[in-house]
Design an enzyme around this catalytic site. Structure first.
Site, mmCIF file in Angstrom:
data_model
loop_
_atom_site.group_PDB
_atom_site.id
_atom_site.type_symbol
_atom_site.label_atom_id
_atom_site.label_comp_id
_atom_site.label_asym_id
_atom_site.label_seq_id
_atom_site.Cartn_x
_atom_site.Cartn_y
_atom_site.Cartn_z
ATOM 1 N N ARG A 78 0.845 -1.194 0.000
ATOM 2 C CA ARG A 78 0.000 0.000 0.000
ATOM 3 C C ARG A 78 0.884 1.250 0.000
ATOM 4 O O ARG A 78 1.833 1.332 0.777
ATOM 5 C CB ARG A 78 -0.881 -0.031 1.241
ATOM 6 C CG ARG A 78 -1.921 1.045 1.296
ATOM 7 C CD ARG A 78 -2.691 0.986 2.608
ATOM 8 N NE ARG A 78 -3.629 -0.115 2.695
ATOM 9 C CZ ARG A 78 -4.214 -0.498 3.836
ATOM 10 N NH1 ARG A 78 -3.948 0.130 4.968
ATOM 11 N NH2 ARG A 78 -5.056 -1.506 3.851
ATOM 12 N N LYS A 211 -3.607 2.095 14.843
ATOM 13 C CA LYS A 211 -3.573 2.963 13.665
ATOM 14 C C LYS A 211 -4.187 4.326 13.953
ATOM 15 O O LYS A 211 -5.016 4.470 14.880
ATOM 16 C CB LYS A 211 -4.309 2.296 12.511
ATOM 17 C CG LYS A 211 -5.733 1.934 12.840
ATOM 18 C CD LYS A 211 -6.490 1.340 11.667
ATOM 19 C CE LYS A 211 -6.097 -0.075 11.344
ATOM 20 N NZ LYS A 211 -7.026 -0.764 10.427
ATOM 21 N N LYS A 213 -5.743 7.945 11.822
ATOM 22 C CA LYS A 213 -6.133 8.429 10.493
ATOM 23 C C LYS A 213 -6.561 9.896 10.517
ATOM 24 O O LYS A 213 -7.262 10.313 11.435
ATOM 25 C CB LYS A 213 -7.271 7.564 9.952
ATOM 26 C CG LYS A 213 -6.848 6.100 9.814
ATOM 27 C CD LYS A 213 -7.948 5.247 9.252
ATOM 28 C CE LYS A 213 -7.418 3.847 8.976
ATOM 29 N NZ LYS A 213 -8.474 2.963 8.446
ATOM 30 N N CYS A 437 -8.392 -10.554 1.477
ATOM 31 C CA CYS A 437 -8.456 -10.093 2.866
ATOM 32 C C CYS A 437 -8.653 -11.264 3.826
ATOM 33 O O CYS A 437 -9.653 -11.981 3.745
ATOM 34 C CB CYS A 437 -9.586 -9.089 3.050
ATOM 35 S SG CYS A 437 -9.627 -8.541 4.768
HETATM 36 FE FE1 SRM Z 1 -9.026 -1.489 6.311
HETATM 37 C C1 SRM Z 1 -7.739 -4.058 8.067
HETATM 38 C C2 SRM Z 1 -8.290 -3.024 3.434
HETATM 39 C C3 SRM Z 1 -9.673 1.381 4.670
HETATM 40 C C4 SRM Z 1 -10.680 -0.308 9.056
HETATM 41 N N1 SRM Z 1 -8.098 -3.230 5.841
HETATM 42 C C5 SRM Z 1 -7.596 -4.136 6.721
HETATM 43 C C6 SRM Z 1 -6.799 -5.196 5.984
HETATM 44 C C7 SRM Z 1 -5.364 -4.754 5.926
HETATM 45 C C8 SRM Z 1 -6.920 -6.625 6.554
HETATM 46 C C9 SRM Z 1 -5.857 -7.061 7.514
HETATM 47 O O1 SRM Z 1 -5.696 -6.452 8.585
HETATM 48 O O2 SRM Z 1 -5.177 -8.050 7.212
HETATM 49 C C10 SRM Z 1 -7.481 -5.128 4.598
HETATM 50 C C11 SRM Z 1 -6.664 -5.590 3.405
HETATM 51 C C12 SRM Z 1 -7.546 -6.201 2.358
HETATM 52 C C13 SRM Z 1 -6.902 -6.369 1.041
HETATM 53 O O3 SRM Z 1 -6.723 -7.530 0.626
HETATM 54 O O4 SRM Z 1 -6.598 -5.387 0.388
HETATM 55 C C14 SRM Z 1 -7.970 -3.701 4.587
HETATM 56 N N2 SRM Z 1 -8.867 -0.908 4.411
HETATM 57 C C15 SRM Z 1 -8.635 -1.712 3.349
HETATM 58 C C16 SRM Z 1 -8.843 -0.976 2.040
HETATM 59 C C17 SRM Z 1 -7.900 -1.428 0.932
HETATM 60 C C18 SRM Z 1 -10.319 -1.157 1.620
HETATM 61 C C19 SRM Z 1 -10.656 -0.779 0.196
HETATM 62 O O5 SRM Z 1 -11.273 -1.628 -0.443
HETATM 63 O O6 SRM Z 1 -10.351 0.332 -0.236
HETATM 64 C C20 SRM Z 1 -8.659 0.471 2.520
HETATM 65 C C21 SRM Z 1 -7.237 0.921 2.459
HETATM 66 C C22 SRM Z 1 -7.098 2.337 2.908
HETATM 67 C C23 SRM Z 1 -5.723 2.894 2.767
HETATM 68 O O7 SRM Z 1 -5.329 3.171 1.642
HETATM 69 O O8 SRM Z 1 -5.057 3.093 3.789
HETATM 70 C C24 SRM Z 1 -9.092 0.341 3.979
HETATM 71 N N3 SRM Z 1 -9.927 0.272 6.792
HETATM 72 C C25 SRM Z 1 -10.190 1.277 5.940
HETATM 73 C C26 SRM Z 1 -11.134 2.183 6.518
HETATM 74 C C27 SRM Z 1 -11.735 3.417 5.842
HETATM 75 C C28 SRM Z 1 -10.906 4.645 6.045
HETATM 76 O O9 SRM Z 1 -9.831 4.599 6.659
HETATM 77 O O10 SRM Z 1 -11.352 5.682 5.593
HETATM 78 C C29 SRM Z 1 -11.447 1.687 7.781
HETATM 79 C C30 SRM Z 1 -12.491 2.268 8.749
HETATM 80 C C31 SRM Z 1 -12.064 3.512 9.400
HETATM 81 C C32 SRM Z 1 -11.325 3.210 10.667
HETATM 82 O O11 SRM Z 1 -10.131 2.898 10.596
HETATM 83 O O12 SRM Z 1 -11.947 3.243 11.720
HETATM 84 C C33 SRM Z 1 -10.663 0.489 7.943
HETATM 85 N N4 SRM Z 1 -9.127 -2.057 8.251
HETATM 86 C C34 SRM Z 1 -9.923 -1.470 9.193
HETATM 87 C C35 SRM Z 1 -9.856 -2.262 10.412
HETATM 88 C C36 SRM Z 1 -10.601 -1.972 11.732
HETATM 89 C C37 SRM Z 1 -9.871 -1.021 12.586
HETATM 90 C C38 SRM Z 1 -10.513 -0.867 13.927
HETATM 91 O O13 SRM Z 1 -10.461 0.211 14.478
HETATM 92 O O14 SRM Z 1 -11.066 -1.835 14.456
HETATM 93 C C39 SRM Z 1 -9.004 -3.339 10.122
HETATM 94 C C40 SRM Z 1 -8.603 -4.483 11.079
HETATM 95 C C41 SRM Z 1 -7.621 -4.063 12.100
HETATM 96 O O15 SRM Z 1 -7.012 -3.009 12.056
HETATM 97 O O16 SRM Z 1 -7.462 -4.855 13.026
HETATM 98 C C42 SRM Z 1 -8.577 -3.194 8.756
HETATM 99 FE FE1 SF4 Z 2 -11.657 -4.522 5.628
HETATM 100 FE FE2 SF4 Z 2 -13.194 -6.475 6.567
HETATM 101 FE FE3 SF4 Z 2 -13.365 -5.680 4.031
HETATM 102 FE FE4 SF4 Z 2 -11.247 -7.033 4.894
HETATM 103 S S1 SF4 Z 2 -13.377 -7.769 4.736
HETATM 104 S S2 SF4 Z 2 -11.197 -5.259 3.537
HETATM 105 S S3 SF4 Z 2 -10.979 -6.141 6.927
HETATM 106 S S4 SF4 Z 2 -13.892 -4.514 5.857
#
Ligand code: SRM
Ligand code: SF4
Length: 566
Positions: A78, A211, A213, A437
């Site tokens: 990323r 994290k 943001k 994912c």
């Molecule tokens: Fe996310 C974890 C994809 C935006 C909340 N997110 C993940 C992971 C890395 C799974 C993992 O931990 O192994 C996913 C990878 C999937 C893949 O195969 O690509 C993943 N997140 C994404 C993306 C690619 C979704 C998309 O389709 O666009 C976004 C990448 C953003 C970036 O460029 O940085 C993405 N993730 C978000 C957002 C939206 C935002 O930030 O605006 C959120 C919700 C906002 C927030 O953070 O509260 C978000 N991702 C999470 C969480 C839950 C965090 C929490 O507070 O509980 C996880 C899991 C974790 O961190 O444990 C997670």
């Molecule tokens: Fe994020 Fe859950 Fe979607 Fe994976 S399945 S990309 S952790 S919302």
């Protein structure tokens, strides 16, 4: 190891960070290990700070296990790119890298950046160092640090676009980890690390509890969902200038099914600061989270929980104590929408800007629809910019009238000219989910387009095909597609089953509410059909779907995340 720290009390990741020697871990050894396509377990946590996640192809997991093979390990990379603005040369570089080392697609994320999927361990270093030739990096794109800083995306919508991208870039740089590990490991640069111990004056040796943001918006646009950010800045414009920013804290969406102590939360506005105070406000907020965030339980570690534990007033007082001055009172602002507005628009710079819908943010060539090729050709022929939006879309920005014609011709030639799509599809987001994912319970990106087609049939019956309705789907409750802010939210529970949430609003300031639990497609359609019919018949003028379902008591409005139910 510092004996005063009671490691038993803390989450595993805390120790890993502490022992990682400023994010080095054993990554060099892991990369050199020829026996496996994986890196060590500890390194899978540390690599995140370098923008890298280890994954498996979940479509293949069962078969590989059956054949007694190790899972098909590969890596997600990323990028960090504040405000999502790329040059055509950078676009071409990412395009080339996706062909050479990844799965031939580019993923535009919900935080305005690129992901490459499917990169093999042996190619990680090559990919990152080749990116670096175009000044692209992946530093702090993931991990317990400040992530990619988002900002308003469309230069045609505001003359202050350049100003907020500049601000996002300065915030990102100000909050970047200072370790030289990245340069050493991925770019073979022996910087100061050999001669001098690294330091992290802001983060300290254990970085943040979780994290972090940040996003910047310019009203009336809320294209990066400022209320979902740990820290948001809302530009206040007066007399043709940004005079300052309202400060929003404690947004965050991730939550876990069955754990009521976890919940999505919309941010709270705590005051206003001038443009030259933004960096110190950001820094002080980060410091408070660093020192007060929960380091025992990662499910309680985001700043939203820190704020709810401390209370908003005490949190604000702490910020002001560190700043040494009080934040001014928040200024009035009005947000009108949270998605993207499509099509060509002429900016005040007299340049043209095309906002282009990219379904699921996935750029690829599929049959006669050669989007990836078209964008490659466009990148070769224009001098403008490629700006990624926070809704997984793309803006071909800053082109002349002549270039505009070329862009149109190239999109047409490759079968991807913008077409009329429904207001529902225009406002859709699906997270990646399966197959990459590891946390997905159900499909999202690969499924939402089909579900939308079925809902469109209902909308057509009621002459609502152009109605803009925000629909978002994720494969689990982590919230990556920000489904909790959608008018129609769908969150995967198990393969083929989703929770249905209704009642978010069109400008992204209200959480939605659980309407039906664990239902398959036919029930989703069955539930939505009468509500859509009612909406068509009984809505007030210009009333949005999310507001209608609240007014008509389909669901009750949620006023604080703590009330949220899965
Ligand atoms: Fe996310 C974890 C994809 C935006 C909340 N997110 C993940 C992971 C890395 C799974 C993992 O931990 O192994 C996913 C990878 C999937 C893949 O195969 O690509 C993943 N997140 C994404 C993306 C690619 C979704 C998309 O389709 O666009 C976004 C990448 C953003 C970036 O460029 O940085 C993405 N993730 C978000 C957002 C939206 C935002 O930030 O605006 C959120 C919700 C906002 C927030 O953070 O509260 C978000 N991702 C999470 C969480 C839950 C965090 C929490 O507070 O509980 C996880 C899991 C974790 O961190 O444990 C997670
Ligand atoms: Fe994020 Fe859950 Fe979607 Fe994976 S399945 S990309 S952790 S919302």
């Amino acid at each position: 190891m510092n004996e005063t720290i009671d490691w038993k009390e803390l989450s595993e990741v805390e120790k890993l960070k502490y022992e990682s020697n400023f994010l080095r871990g054993t990554l060099v050894e892991s990369l050199a290990d020829p026996i496996t396509g994986a890196i060590s377990e500890g390194d899978t946590q540390i690599s995140k700070f370098h923008g890298i996640y280890q994954q498996t192809d979940r479509d293949l997991d069962k078969e590989r296990k059956h054949q007694k093979l190790e899972p098909a390990y590969s890596f997600l990379i990323r990028l960090r790119m504040p405000g999502g603005k790329f040059t055509p040369a950078q676009w071409l570089k990412m395009d080339a890298l996706s062909e050479k080392y990844a799965n031939h697609t580019l993923k535009l994320t919900t935080r305005q950046t690129f992901q490459l999927h499917g990169v093999l361990k042996n190619d990680l270093k090559k990919t990152i160092s080749e990116m670096n030739e175009e000044l692209l990096d992946t530093i702090a794109a993931c991990g317990d640090v400040n992530r990619n800083v988002m900002s308003h995306a469309n230069p045609a919508e505001s003359p202050f676009h350049a100003q907020v991208i500049d601000l996002a870039t300065r915030i990102s740089e100000h909050l970047m980890p200072r370790t030289t590990a990245y340069h050493e490991i991925w770019l073979d640069k022996k910087l100061i690390a050999n001669s001098k111990q690294d330091e992290e004056p802001l983060y300290g040796v254990r970085y943040l509890p979780r994290k972090f943001k940040i996003g910047v918006v310019i009203p009336p646009h809320n294209d990066c969902d400022v209320f979902s950010q740990d820290l948001g800045f809302i530009a206040i414009v007066e007399k043709d200038a940004i005079i300052g920013y309202n400060v929003v804290v404690g947004g965050g969406l991730g939550s876990t099914f069955g754990m009521t102590e976890t919940y999505p939360r919309t941010g709270t506005v705590i005051g206003y600061c001038t443009p030259d105070q933004v960096l110190e406000v950001a820094e002080k907020v980060v410091l408070i989270q660093r020192d007060n965030g929960d380091r025992k339980n990662r499910k309680q570690a985001r700043m939203k929980y820190t704020i709810d534990r401390m209370g908003v007033d005490e949190f604000k007082e702490e910020v002001e104590k560190l700043l040494g001055y009080k934040l001014e009172k928040e200024k009035p602002f009005k947000l009108e929408r949270n998605g993207d507005d499509y099509g060509w628009k002429k900016g005040t710079d007299n340049k043209w800007h095309l906002t282009y819908f990219v379904e699921g943010g996935r750029v690829l060539d599929k049959g006669k629809q050669q989007l990836k090729t078209a964008l490659r050709e466009i990148a070769k022929q224009i001098k403008g910019d490629f700006i990624l939006t926070g809704n997984q879309n793309l803006i071909v920005a800053g082109v002349t009238a002549t270039e505009k014609k070329k862009v149109d011709a190239l999109l047409k030639k490759h079968g991807v000219a913008p077409t009329e799509i429904s207001g529902l599809r225009q406002n859709s987001i699906a997270c990646v989910a399966l197959p990459t994912c590891p946390l997905a319970f159900a499909e999202a990106e690969r499924y939402l387009p089909d579900l939308i087609s079925k809902i469109e049939t209902i909308l057509e019956e009621h002459d609502l095909i152009k109605e803009e309705i925000v629909i978002r789907m994720t494969g689990c409750p982590n919230g990556c597609g920000r489904p909790y802010l959608a008018e129609i939210g769908l969150i995967g529970k198990s393969p083929g089953y989703y929770n249905l949430y209704l009642g978010g609003n069109f400008n992204g300031t209200r959480l939605n509410t659980l309407f039906k639990e664990t239902i398959p497609e036919d029930e989703i359609l069955k539930e939505l059909r009468p509500i859509i019919a009612d909406f068509a018949k009984n809505r007030k003028a210009k009333e949005h779907f999310g507001d209608f379902v609240i007014r008509n008591n389909y669901v009750k409005e949620i006023l604080h995340g703590k009330e949220f139910n899965h």
